[in-house]
Design a protein around this motif. Sequence first.
Motif, mmCIF file in Angstrom:
data_model
loop_
_atom_site.group_PDB
_atom_site.id
_atom_site.type_symbol
_atom_site.label_atom_id
_atom_site.label_comp_id
_atom_site.label_asym_id
_atom_site.label_seq_id
_atom_site.Cartn_x
_atom_site.Cartn_y
_atom_site.Cartn_z
ATOM 1 N N ILE A 276 0.858 -0.988 -0.016
ATOM 2 C CA ILE A 276 0.014 -0.215 -0.159
ATOM 3 C C ILE A 276 0.922 1.166 -0.103
ATOM 4 O O ILE A 276 1.835 1.318 0.871
ATOM 5 C CB ILE A 276 -1.021 -0.064 1.127
ATOM 6 N N ILE A 277 0.764 2.171 -1.093
ATOM 7 C CA ILE A 277 1.698 3.378 -1.075
ATOM 8 C C ILE A 277 0.509 4.694 -1.374
ATOM 9 O O ILE A 277 0.047 4.751 -2.440
ATOM 10 C CB ILE A 277 2.548 3.048 -2.269
ATOM 11 N N PRO A 278 0.741 5.708 -0.347
ATOM 12 C CA PRO A 278 0.236 6.744 -0.566
ATOM 13 C C PRO A 278 0.796 7.684 -1.507
ATOM 14 O O PRO A 278 2.374 7.471 -1.471
ATOM 15 C CB PRO A 278 0.064 7.453 0.765
ATOM 16 N N THR A 279 0.425 8.288 -2.429
ATOM 17 C CA THR A 279 1.229 9.237 -3.415
ATOM 18 C C THR A 279 0.876 10.732 -3.360
ATOM 19 O O THR A 279 -0.498 10.785 -3.433
ATOM 20 C CB THR A 279 1.216 8.702 -4.865
ATOM 21 N N LEU A 280 1.441 11.674 -3.860
ATOM 22 C CA LEU A 280 1.187 12.948 -4.271
ATOM 23 C C LEU A 280 2.116 13.347 -5.375
ATOM 24 O O LEU A 280 3.329 13.234 -5.390
ATOM 25 C CB LEU A 280 1.471 13.817 -2.897
ATOM 26 N N LYS A 281 1.564 13.590 -6.447
ATOM 27 C CA LYS A 281 2.365 13.963 -7.517
ATOM 28 C C LYS A 281 3.470 12.917 -7.982
ATOM 29 O O LYS A 281 4.668 13.312 -8.118
ATOM 30 C CB LYS A 281 2.967 15.394 -7.671
#
Length: 305
Positions: free
Chosen positions: A9-14
């Motif tokens: 599980i990986i949160p991403t932003l840009k």
Amino acid sequence: MNQKTVDVIIPTLKPDVTFLHLIEKLNAQSYPIQNIIVINTEEKLFQIHEITNYNNVMVKHISLNEFDHGATRDMGARMSDADIIVFMTQDAMPDNDYLIESLVSCFDSKEIGAAYAKQLPTTDCKEIERFTRSFNYPENDSIKSQADISRLGIKTYFCSNVCAAYDKELYLSLGGFIRHTIFNEDMIYASKVIQSGRKIRYCSTAIVVHSHNYTNIQQLRRNFDLGVSQKDNEEIFIGLKSEDEGLRLVLQTAKHCIKIGKPWLVIDLFAKSGFKYIGYKLGLGYQKLPRWLILKLTMNKSYWK
């Protein structure tokens, strides 16, 4: 015995092309990954369309206002039906093909509820941060339990979601990550693991490359949020030794700088340490600060909305 299933599980932003490389490295792991669950903040900022080439990648978009360090990761955890859930950040890169295999092997012992990886510095990492990585992520494995609290203090709960694995069944039974937190969701959950009687393993053979070259102001703001998280969850952290470990790190780093023939780095070290300490203390006392100052000090403005 059936092989344990694993989701990452990986949160991403840009996310940029480096993130595609991370997905490629994960899919090349020796231990199979069932799904890679990406929780992305702001769909309009997600330009990595090549990710659709991977059948095991699931992308869920949320708004910036919805993002929370704990709740966003918990959302990903509850989208998974795997036995082991591995959390990573988008800027952590597996050092080899055995990252997942090494983490999963930690759960061969039923005593282990969580395991976290070793972090190596990036090639552009500065000397002080490089030494900090070796201090926090040593060569040998270790296992932490309730019995270590008096000796290690707050370090007992250290567990980094830069790359950490959790027993999914235990995760659900303990309520998962705190849903609203400015920072530190990994250590807050780790405290639940320890208090439940299970143990946390540091796995030195599970390796990711990850580091930052923070400025003094960035260090102050990061440690401000750390202090806020501890104040907001003081029932967990109250009475635990924390500053002793920080002082030991400073002294060990100063010795290292002198040993390698760069004594002038000690000045930078003391400056950085001062900014960290001031930020931490301001965070612990944030309830006495005016709102405008809090918004200047924090790295996570959305937390205060």
